[in-house]
Design an enzyme around this catalytic site. Structure first.
Site, PDB file in Angstrom:
ATOM      1  N   HIS A  54       0.965  -1.283  -0.098  1.00 29.13           N
ATOM      2  CA  HIS A  54      -0.041  -0.037   0.026  1.00 29.13           C
ATOM      3  C   HIS A  54       0.812   1.207  -0.049  1.00 29.13           C
ATOM      4  O   HIS A  54       2.278   1.207   0.167  1.00 29.13           O
ATOM      5  CB  HIS A  54      -0.912   0.122   1.083  1.00 29.13           C
ATOM      6  CG  HIS A  54      -0.426   0.041   2.401  1.00 29.13           C
ATOM      7  ND1 HIS A  54       0.382  -0.947   3.065  1.00 29.13           N
ATOM      8  CD2 HIS A  54      -0.450   1.077   3.420  1.00 29.13           C
ATOM      9  CE1 HIS A  54       0.793  -0.890   4.100  1.00 29.13           C
ATOM     10  NE2 HIS A  54       0.257   0.494   4.590  1.00 29.13           N
ATOM     11  N   HIS A  56       1.502   3.930   2.051  1.00 28.74           N
ATOM     12  CA  HIS A  56       2.240   4.402   2.978  1.00 28.74           C
ATOM     13  C   HIS A  56       3.519   4.673   2.976  1.00 28.74           C
ATOM     14  O   HIS A  56       4.103   3.638   2.750  1.00 28.74           O
ATOM     15  CB  HIS A  56       1.560   3.759   4.335  1.00 28.74           C
ATOM     16  CG  HIS A  56       0.270   4.160   5.023  1.00 28.74           C
ATOM     17  ND1 HIS A  56      -0.559   3.332   5.775  1.00 28.74           N
ATOM     18  CD2 HIS A  56      -0.422   5.265   4.645  1.00 28.74           C
ATOM     19  CE1 HIS A  56      -1.919   3.913   6.063  1.00 28.74           C
ATOM     20  NE2 HIS A  56      -1.880   5.045   5.481  1.00 28.74           N
ATOM     21  N   ASP A  58       5.935   4.254   5.378  1.00 26.95           N
ATOM     22  CA  ASP A  58       6.362   3.361   5.817  1.00 26.95           C
ATOM     23  C   ASP A  58       6.529   1.955   5.138  1.00 26.95           C
ATOM     24  O   ASP A  58       7.044   1.045   5.807  1.00 26.95           O
ATOM     25  CB  ASP A  58       6.167   3.265   7.585  1.00 26.95           C
ATOM     26  CG  ASP A  58       4.736   2.616   7.705  1.00 26.95           C
ATOM     27  OD1 ASP A  58       4.034   3.018   6.863  1.00 26.95           O
ATOM     28  OD2 ASP A  58       4.454   1.928   8.538  1.00 26.95           O
ATOM     29  N   HIS A  59       6.071   1.933   4.091  1.00 24.90           N
ATOM     30  CA  HIS A  59       6.224   0.747   3.120  1.00 24.90           C
ATOM     31  C   HIS A  59       6.656   1.103   1.781  1.00 24.90           C
ATOM     32  O   HIS A  59       7.010   0.234   0.948  1.00 24.90           O
ATOM     33  CB  HIS A  59       4.725   0.145   2.958  1.00 24.90           C
ATOM     34  CG  HIS A  59       4.131  -0.438   4.367  1.00 24.90           C
ATOM     35  ND1 HIS A  59       4.005  -1.661   4.674  1.00 24.90           N
ATOM     36  CD2 HIS A  59       3.706   0.384   5.534  1.00 24.90           C
ATOM     37  CE1 HIS A  59       3.690  -1.676   6.065  1.00 24.90           C
ATOM     38  NE2 HIS A  59       3.453  -0.442   6.400  1.00 24.90           N
ATOM     39  N   HIS A 112      -7.491  -0.763   5.598  1.00 30.27           N
ATOM     40  CA  HIS A 112      -6.314   0.036   6.088  1.00 30.27           C
ATOM     41  C   HIS A 112      -6.346   1.450   5.366  1.00 30.27           C
ATOM     42  O   HIS A 112      -6.164   2.390   5.831  1.00 30.27           O
ATOM     43  CB  HIS A 112      -5.187  -0.722   6.388  1.00 30.27           C
ATOM     44  CG  HIS A 112      -3.729   0.026   6.885  1.00 30.27           C
ATOM     45  ND1 HIS A 112      -4.101   0.537   8.244  1.00 30.27           N
ATOM     46  CD2 HIS A 112      -2.790   0.331   6.329  1.00 30.27           C
ATOM     47  CE1 HIS A 112      -2.888   1.213   8.260  1.00 30.27           C
ATOM     48  NE2 HIS A 112      -1.951   1.131   7.059  1.00 30.27           N
ATOM     49  N   ASP A 131      -0.230  -4.110   5.911  1.00 36.49           N
ATOM     50  CA  ASP A 131      -0.928  -3.530   7.295  1.00 36.49           C
ATOM     51  C   ASP A 131      -2.367  -4.218   7.225  1.00 36.49           C
ATOM     52  O   ASP A 131      -3.184  -3.361   7.857  1.00 36.49           O
ATOM     53  CB  ASP A 131      -0.695  -2.140   7.518  1.00 36.49           C
ATOM     54  CG  ASP A 131       0.615  -1.616   7.417  1.00 36.49           C
ATOM     55  OD1 ASP A 131       1.196  -2.629   7.847  1.00 36.49           O
ATOM     56  OD2 ASP A 131       0.799  -0.540   7.673  1.00 36.49           O
ATOM     57  N   HIS A 169       4.654  -5.298  10.389  1.00 33.90           N
ATOM     58  CA  HIS A 169       4.943  -4.583  11.770  1.00 33.90           C
ATOM     59  C   HIS A 169       5.096  -5.591  12.766  1.00 33.90           C
ATOM     60  O   HIS A 169       4.272  -6.675  12.766  1.00 33.90           O
ATOM     61  CB  HIS A 169       4.096  -3.725  12.227  1.00 33.90           C
ATOM     62  CG  HIS A 169       4.011  -2.344  11.325  1.00 33.90           C
ATOM     63  ND1 HIS A 169       4.751  -1.245  11.442  1.00 33.90           N
ATOM     64  CD2 HIS A 169       3.101  -2.055  10.118  1.00 33.90           C
ATOM     65  CE1 HIS A 169       4.635  -0.236  10.561  1.00 33.90           C
ATOM     66  NE2 HIS A 169       3.639  -0.537   9.777  1.00 33.90           N
TER      67      HIS A 169
HETATM   68 FE    FE Z   1       2.702   0.391   8.218  1.00 31.68          FE
HETATM   69 ZN    ZN Z   2       0.201   1.368   6.638  1.00 30.04          ZN
END
Ligand code: FE
Ligand code: ZN
Length: 240
Positions: A54, A56, A58-59, A112, A131, A169
């Site tokens: 996805h 975000h 942090d990915h 998400h 996520d 995560h």
């Molecule tokens: Fe994440």
């Molecule tokens: Zn995420």
């Protein structure tokens, strides 16, 4: 068959290195590039493909630096072409993504985020779920509805119980503690938490999980109805 290596990044993110037996290499969800490059140099590997579950940061944060360094193509949810830069391989429900001789089936799992994909490798019995599903948890509903997420989780629950769950995560311990507030008498959950505390005390990853164990211990998968799922999700959001 692919060999899977977990790459801990940032505070609690996991990216994954996938290496097929023919030498093809993919990196899934690189939040940052430097530690990934280090690992690739150590192993003398060059990635052909970056996969994002996805949009975000942090990915996806490592996408551009890795693409620049290795010229790899970026595979990500088709609808995210406006949010993920240089998306080369748009992926939709039912698509197949080849990593060398191995094939991943694409599942769309919104909730998400409005666009989120999971990769399922039937031969490896492995699911990369970003996520959407966590060990004893699930992603927060940032863009999607409880109904969408519940449907997405049910899609995952339809996979074989021995499917390995590689999520985005290391949230397992806090998630498990929350699960205990919902199901304090769940024996499988209590037993699992003993081993989770031990694993985390040794600073080791609790990932991969196994779908069958998630069904016994993850209160989100155990909700039984979308109404109850929404209630539990709401309680978890407030517990933070
Ligand atoms: Fe994440
Ligand atoms: Zn995420």
């Amino acid at each position: 068959m692919i060999e899977i290596t977990l790459i801990p990044l940032l505070k609690d993110n996991y990216a994954y290195l996938l290496v097929d037996e023919d030498g093809s290499v993919a990196i899934l969800d690189p939040s940052e590039a430097a530690p990934v490059k280090h690992l690739l140099e150590d192993k003398e590997l060059k990635p052909d493909t970056i996969i994002n579950t996805h949009h975000h940061w942090d990915h996806t944060g490592g996408n551009q630096a890795l693409k620049k360094a290795y010229g790899c193509r970026i595979a990500a949810p088709a609808a995210d072409s406006c949010r993920i830069e240089d998306l080369d391989i748009p992926l939709k429900e039912g698509d197949l993504l080849k990593i060398g001789t191995s094939t991943a089936q694409i599942l769309e799992t919104p909730g998400h985020t409005s666009d989120h994909i999971c990769l399922y490798f039937p031969q490896e019995k492995a699911l990369f779920c970003g996520d959407t599903l966590f060990a004893m948890g699930c992603g927060r509903l940032f863009e999607g509805t409880a109904g969408q997420m519940w449907k997405s989780l049910n899609k995952i629950m339809a996979l074989p119980d021995d499917t390995l769950i590689y999520c985005g995560h290391e949230y397992t311990q806090a998630n498990g503690e929350f699960c205990l507030t919902i199901e304090p008498d769940n024996t499988a959950l209590k037993e699992r938490m003993i081993s989770v505390y031990q694993t985390r005390a040794e600073n080791k990853a609790t990932i991969p999980s196994i779908l069958g164990l998630e069904k016994q211990t993850n209160v989100f998968l155990r909700a039984g109805s979308v109404q109850r799922f929404a209630e539990i999700r709401h309680l978890k959001d407030q517990s933070r």
